[in-house]
Motif scaffolding. Structure first.
Motif, mmCIF file in Angstrom:
data_model
loop_
_atom_site.group_PDB
_atom_site.id
_atom_site.type_symbol
_atom_site.label_atom_id
_atom_site.label_comp_id
_atom_site.label_asym_id
_atom_site.label_seq_id
_atom_site.Cartn_x
_atom_site.Cartn_y
_atom_site.Cartn_z
ATOM 1 N N PHE A 271 0.840 -1.363 0.048
ATOM 2 C CA PHE A 271 -0.071 0.022 0.079
ATOM 3 C C PHE A 271 0.799 1.331 0.002
ATOM 4 C CE2 PHE A 271 -3.241 -2.999 1.589
ATOM 5 C CZ PHE A 271 -4.294 -2.648 0.735
ATOM 6 N N GLY A 272 2.167 1.242 0.193
ATOM 7 C CA GLY A 272 2.993 2.302 0.107
ATOM 8 C C GLY A 272 3.141 2.873 -1.166
ATOM 9 N N VAL A 273 2.931 1.931 -2.475
ATOM 10 C CA VAL A 273 2.729 2.459 -3.883
ATOM 11 C C VAL A 273 1.653 3.297 -4.011
ATOM 12 C CG1 VAL A 273 2.606 1.664 -6.038
ATOM 13 C CG2 VAL A 273 3.741 0.253 -4.257
ATOM 14 N N CYS A 274 0.545 2.956 -3.245
ATOM 15 C CA CYS A 274 -0.714 3.729 -3.515
ATOM 16 C C CYS A 274 -0.518 5.373 -2.629
ATOM 17 C CB CYS A 274 -1.939 3.334 -2.634
ATOM 18 S SG CYS A 274 -2.204 1.393 -3.318
ATOM 19 N N LEU A 275 0.462 5.098 -1.543
ATOM 20 C CA LEU A 275 0.502 6.432 -0.937
ATOM 21 C C LEU A 275 1.363 7.278 -1.582
ATOM 22 C CD1 LEU A 275 1.417 5.113 2.810
ATOM 23 C CD2 LEU A 275 -0.763 6.299 1.937
ATOM 24 N N GLY A 276 2.515 6.881 -2.538
ATOM 25 C CA GLY A 276 3.413 7.604 -3.074
ATOM 26 C C GLY A 276 2.445 8.149 -4.372
ATOM 27 N N LEU A 277 1.838 7.488 -5.176
ATOM 28 C CA LEU A 277 1.113 7.800 -6.257
ATOM 29 C C LEU A 277 0.121 8.812 -5.855
ATOM 30 C CD1 LEU A 277 1.042 4.629 -8.451
ATOM 31 C CD2 LEU A 277 2.500 6.521 -8.748
ATOM 32 N N GLY A 278 -0.739 8.748 -4.882
ATOM 33 C CA GLY A 278 -1.970 9.516 -4.396
ATOM 34 C C GLY A 278 -1.351 10.922 -3.949
ATOM 35 N N SER A 279 -0.265 10.818 -3.172
ATOM 36 C CA SER A 279 0.254 12.162 -2.979
ATOM 37 C C SER A 279 0.942 12.657 -4.020
ATOM 38 C CB SER A 279 1.424 12.024 -1.918
ATOM 39 O OG SER A 279 2.528 11.061 -2.203
ATOM 40 N N GLN A 280 1.327 12.070 -4.942
ATOM 41 C CA GLN A 280 1.811 12.817 -6.273
ATOM 42 C C GLN A 280 0.953 13.417 -7.079
ATOM 43 O OE1 GLN A 280 4.979 13.435 -7.945
ATOM 44 N NE2 GLN A 280 5.606 13.282 -5.809
ATOM 45 N N MET B 149 12.295 11.023 -7.203
ATOM 46 C CA MET B 149 12.126 9.627 -6.431
ATOM 47 C C MET B 149 10.788 8.945 -6.816
ATOM 48 S SD MET B 149 13.525 8.236 -4.041
ATOM 49 C CE MET B 149 14.558 9.380 -3.282
ATOM 50 N N VAL B 150 9.732 9.364 -6.870
ATOM 51 C CA VAL B 150 8.448 8.600 -7.517
ATOM 52 C C VAL B 150 8.799 8.002 -8.688
ATOM 53 C CG1 VAL B 150 6.172 8.697 -7.986
ATOM 54 C CG2 VAL B 150 7.117 9.896 -5.958
ATOM 55 N N SER B 151 9.465 8.748 -9.865
ATOM 56 C CA SER B 151 9.689 8.001 -10.956
ATOM 57 C C SER B 151 10.736 7.076 -11.061
ATOM 58 C CB SER B 151 10.426 9.234 -12.027
ATOM 59 O OG SER B 151 9.115 10.417 -11.980
ATOM 60 N N LEU B 152 11.713 7.186 -10.384
ATOM 61 C CA LEU B 152 12.805 6.167 -10.143
ATOM 62 C C LEU B 152 12.301 4.866 -9.571
ATOM 63 C CD1 LEU B 152 15.920 8.321 -9.082
ATOM 64 C CD2 LEU B 152 15.552 7.286 -11.496
ATOM 65 N N LEU B 153 11.401 4.934 -8.573
ATOM 66 C CA LEU B 153 10.753 3.824 -7.785
ATOM 67 C C LEU B 153 9.695 3.167 -8.900
ATOM 68 C CD1 LEU B 153 10.150 4.989 -4.021
ATOM 69 C CD2 LEU B 153 11.903 3.320 -5.119
#
Length: 571
Positions: free
Chosen positions: A199-208, A489-493
């Motif tokens: 669910f950390g993926v959802c946190l990163g994309l949602g905040s972006q 950072m989000v793009s690299l991940l």
């Protein structure tokens, strides 16, 4: 009672031990003549079934012959070799040739399945077979002690055990000297390998999605000419990932609920149970304004905040009441994730028009943020020391004050002194972590690293709000630089995640963290003598096998009581 030494077709030496007589002949057996020890001897010909114990391989064979003869071909059944026969420890692996390797437990994933599913499967088996699966010494030991059989899964794993047995950024790697309940040399079922950290993926994309929506609508960042379509694309991607992740984890809850319990006991992963609700609130806040210009319905806020608040009552109650899961023992930087949900809920409450509910959540978040911040800043010498591999979670220090400043500005409508105070705290913590580059180097890629992206994005959002309140070159440059860092950072991940998923196919390795034992079973002998416990029981197998069934029961009980007395003396 006669005892014979026989040899099977496979070359294994077995000992034929006569078992207890049937129910209707027990009184006659107990009324027989006394032997030298003063025990009652049953009649020699009243034997209903036999139990053969293979000392070479630990295989238990049970034979049942209605005609009263031993060794009948019908009804014989080889029990799986689990390492529990005759009281041998199931984690030591001392009887197997691999010496504790996972080969002795190959394919046995039923221990993590949901209990209701197991009961339905076991109910289809004949009653006699289900009863014969029970291990005799374990059953006798539990009945003699007057307590129910202990679950071999050992659900209640202490919090300190995870720190001692695991390592890595998310405590997901088993140390070399540890043994686990599942085999390491085979691929586990997919649902059992799917962790809550996804669910950390959802946190990163949602905040972006929220960040790029703010960059497109902020007057202070109008010089960038950001198109709103970036916000729409990121929002759709985040919704897709959240739905897929939620459905997959829901299936894991249905089929492997015992694995969910293990993750809940984990000192780091327990905080990620807040992530699904925080991610859902992120997506609600980041709705594209072209498609949702009005306020969200208050029912949306209730649907996401009520389960989050119920989980907070459980977690915060454990922190407050103390015990094995008290805050000073369980605190780690990921504990900030359980506090961030209050501030995100306060922002959403302001969006739906319930400002009083937002103030309530903001007060709860500030109170617990102060406690967590002080606990992590000033750790007692008696606390569990954070390993070096756990350093990346220190980025969580940035998320909480940034979210607090955004929540205050959303509730009261201005980025005033209180909001700026929390914003300056977040900026200082951000700089204190950036200057320590070596603090975050040398760690392998993990899905849990996605949860470290939303603190950077939250700090960028707070900087954009500050640039709107204090428009100048410095504030705009700071907002632009932090936004570029978080987006990079989000793009690299995202690229790393796609490569690990579709090219290298290593995105979901075996989740070894949930398969650790409650106590350390192997390793060097401890000074108090507990390390000799397994070997002592192994050497006593031949002595137990040569005894009659009644004396076998008494010897097992005496051995267990002696072990308990020895442990009490050493403690």
């Amino acid at each position: 009672m006669a005892t014979e030494l026989s040899s099977s077709s496979t070359g294994q030496h077995t000992v034929d031990i006569g078992a207890a007589p049937p129910e209707d002949a027990r009184q006659t057996a107990m009324s027989g003549p006394l032997n030298i020890r003063g025990e009652r001897r049953p009649p020699p010909m009243q034997r209903a079934f036999n139990r053969q114990v293979s000392l070479g391989s630990g295989v238990t064979v049970m034979g049942m012959d209605r005609g009263g003869r031993n060794g009948g071909g019908r009804g014989q059944r080889a029990l799986p070799r689990s390492g529990r026969s005759l009281g041998v420890l199931n984690h030591g692996g001392v009887l197997g040739p691999a010496g504790g390797d996972g080969a002795a437990r190959r394919g046995d994933f039923s221990m993590f399945r949901t209990k209701s599913t197991l009961s339905k499967q076991n109910s289809l088996l004949p009653t006699r077979i289900r009863e014969s699966d029970a291990d005799l010494p374990t059953h006798v030991e539990d009945m003699s002690a007057g307590r129910p059989a202990e679950d071999p899964l050992n659900k209640s794993v202490p919090a300190g055990r995870y720190f001692a047995a695991l390592r890595g950024p998310e405590l997901d790697e088993v140390r070399d000297y540890e043994d686990i309940l599942l085999p390491k040399d085979e691929v586990w079922p997919f649902l059992l390998r799917f962790p809550i950290g996804c669910f950390g993926v959802c946190l990163g994309l949602g905040s972006q999605a929220i960040l790029w929506g703010s960059l497109a609508a902020s007057p202070a960042m109008r010089f960038l000419h950001v198109t709103p379509m970036i916000n729409v694309a990121l929002w759709l991607l985040a919704v897709t990932v959240l739905v897929a992740t939620s459905v997959t984890y829901a299936l894991k809850c249905v089929f492997y609920f015992e694995a969910i319990r293990r993750e809940y006991f984990h000192p780091v992963r327990v905080n990620f149970f807040f992530a699904p609700w925080i991610a859902a609130m992120f997506l609600t806040i980041g709705l594209p304004r072209a498609y949702a210009p009005g306020r969200p319905h208050p029912a949306v806020w209730c649907a996401f905040v009520v389960p989050l608040f119920a989980l907070e009552l459980k977690i915060y109650g454990q922190w407050l009441s103390g015990g094995k899961r008290r805050l000073c023992k369980m605190a780690n930087p990921s504990s900030h994730l359980s506090v961030v949900g209050n501030f995100v809920g306060a922002i959403l409450a302001a969006r739906v028009g319930w400002t009083e509910a937002g103030k309530f959540l903001w007060a709860i978040g500030v109170a617990h943020y102060i406690v967590v911040f002080v606990t992590l800043y000033q750790r007692l010498p008696t606390n569990e020391a954070l390993p070096k591999e756990l350093h990346p979670v220190y980025s969580m220090f940035i998320a909480t004050p940034s979210a607090a400043s955004l929540a205050w500005a959303a509730i009261y409508g201005s980025f005033d002194a209180v909001a700026r105070t929390f914003f300056f705290m977040a900026i200082f913590l951000y700089m204190s972590l950036v200057v320590r580059i070596n603090f975050f180097r040398g760690f392998r890629f993990s899905l849990a690293w996605w949860s470290y992206t939303f603190p950077m994005t939250t700090a960028s959002l707070a900087t954009v709000k500050y640039a709107e309140a204090v428009p100048c070159f410095t504030s705009r440059a700071l907002a632009l630089s932090l936004s570029l860092m978080s987006t990079t950072m989000v793009s690299l991940l995202l690229v790393s995640t796609l490569l690990h998923a579709f090219v290298w196919r290593s995105l979901f390795p075996n989740d070894l963290a949930i398969a650790i034992t409650k106590d350390r079973q192997n390793g060097p002998v401890k000074p108090n003598g507990r390390g000799r416990k397994a070997s002592k029981r192994v050497h006593d197998i031949k002595r137990w096998a040569k005894q009659a069934p009644l004396s076998l029961v008494s010897s097992i009980t005496k051995s267990n009581s002696a072990d308990k007395e020895e442990e009490e003396k050493t403690e």
